[in-house]
Write an enzyme that holds these catalytic residues in place. Structure first.
Site, mmCIF file in Angstrom:
data_model
loop_
_atom_site.group_PDB
_atom_site.id
_atom_site.type_symbol
_atom_site.label_atom_id
_atom_site.label_comp_id
_atom_site.label_asym_id
_atom_site.label_seq_id
_atom_site.Cartn_x
_atom_site.Cartn_y
_atom_site.Cartn_z
ATOM 1 N N GLY A 163 -40.799 10.946 54.995
ATOM 2 C CA GLY A 163 -41.857 11.787 55.748
ATOM 3 C C GLY A 163 -43.033 11.140 56.270
ATOM 4 C CG ASN A 202 -33.460 15.520 64.773
ATOM 5 O OD1 ASN A 202 -34.046 15.473 63.686
ATOM 6 N ND2 ASN A 202 -32.362 14.933 65.264
ATOM 7 C CG HIS A 254 -31.045 9.993 66.932
ATOM 8 N ND1 HIS A 254 -30.501 10.105 65.499
ATOM 9 C CD2 HIS A 254 -30.461 9.013 67.262
ATOM 10 C CE1 HIS A 254 -29.519 9.221 65.562
ATOM 11 N NE2 HIS A 254 -29.449 8.581 66.482
#
Ligand code: GAR
Length: 203
Positions: free
Chosen positions: A15, A110, A112
């Site tokens: 996180g 997202n 990456h």
């Protein structure tokens, strides 16, 4: 200023990107509010970060359902209950199916840790390091049903130094992730991101 963008953050692990988003909101660099943090991993440190920051958070147990489509339904239901503008994957390790994505068109992003389309999937930093590329980095992209294949919103380059180890490289990429992700979310908040086929334009 317009109303804060309502975010759901999905996180399976440590996180640190969630934390970067929280910190950017707290310091006024990001006009957003995290309405819920959801994890598919009961032990995710992301849930502890959410708790420490007094953010609503839940563990949504994959064992409650018998397949990934059912999980997606459950997840979509939880997210819809909150009324969100953007679903932010931050170290989320489950693939989301088309059924889920159709419920949140152009609303799922997202991050990456490589310069996509190079090195998709797991351990992207290691893949790049072992391949011997001179530059890698991180990518924020819209999520589609493939593995890290959605339209690219923004990328940050990280050069690989001759004396880098996998650990030092991973650390430098992560620093850039923490800068890039909140910046991109802020662009959403300013309504400046739109899709033109596979190309993403920033107004
Ligand atoms: C980050 O490096 C993120 O880019 C990566 O997982 C890490 C999560 O760290 N995501 C992927 O590899 C997705 N394909 P965090 O939990 O500390 O934010």
């Amino acid at each position: 200023m317009s109303r804060p963008l309502r975010l759901t953050v999905l996180a399976s692990g440590r996180g640190s990107n969630l934390q970067a988003i929280i910190d950017s909101i707290d310091t006024g660099r990001l006009n957003a509010a995290i309405v819920i943090v959801i994890s598919d991993n009961e032990d995710a440190f992301a849930l502890k970060r959410a708790a420490a920051n007094k953010l609503p958070h839940i563990f949504l147990d994959p064992a409650r359902v018998s397949n990934s489509q059912e999980y997606d339904l459950l997840l979509a239901e939880k997210i819809k209950q909150q009324g969100v503008d953007l679903v932010v994957l931050a170290g989320w390790m489950r693939l989301l199916g088309q059924g889920f994505l159709d419920k949140f068109p152009d609303q799922v992003i997202n991050i990456h840790p490589s310069l996509l389309p190079a090195f998709p999937g797991l351990n992207a930093q290691k893949q790049a390091f072992e391949y011997g590329v001179k530059y890698t980095g991180c990518t924020v992209h819209f999520v589609d049903a493939g593995v890290d294949t959605g339209p690219i919103i923004a990328q940050q380059i990280v050069p690989i130094d001759p004396d880098d180890t996998l650990e030092s490289l991973t650390k430098r990429i992560l620093i850039e992730e923490h800068l890039l992700y909140p910046r991109v979310i802020q662009l959403f908040s300013e309504n400046r991101i739109y899709k033109d086929g596979r190309k993403v334009r920033i107004k």
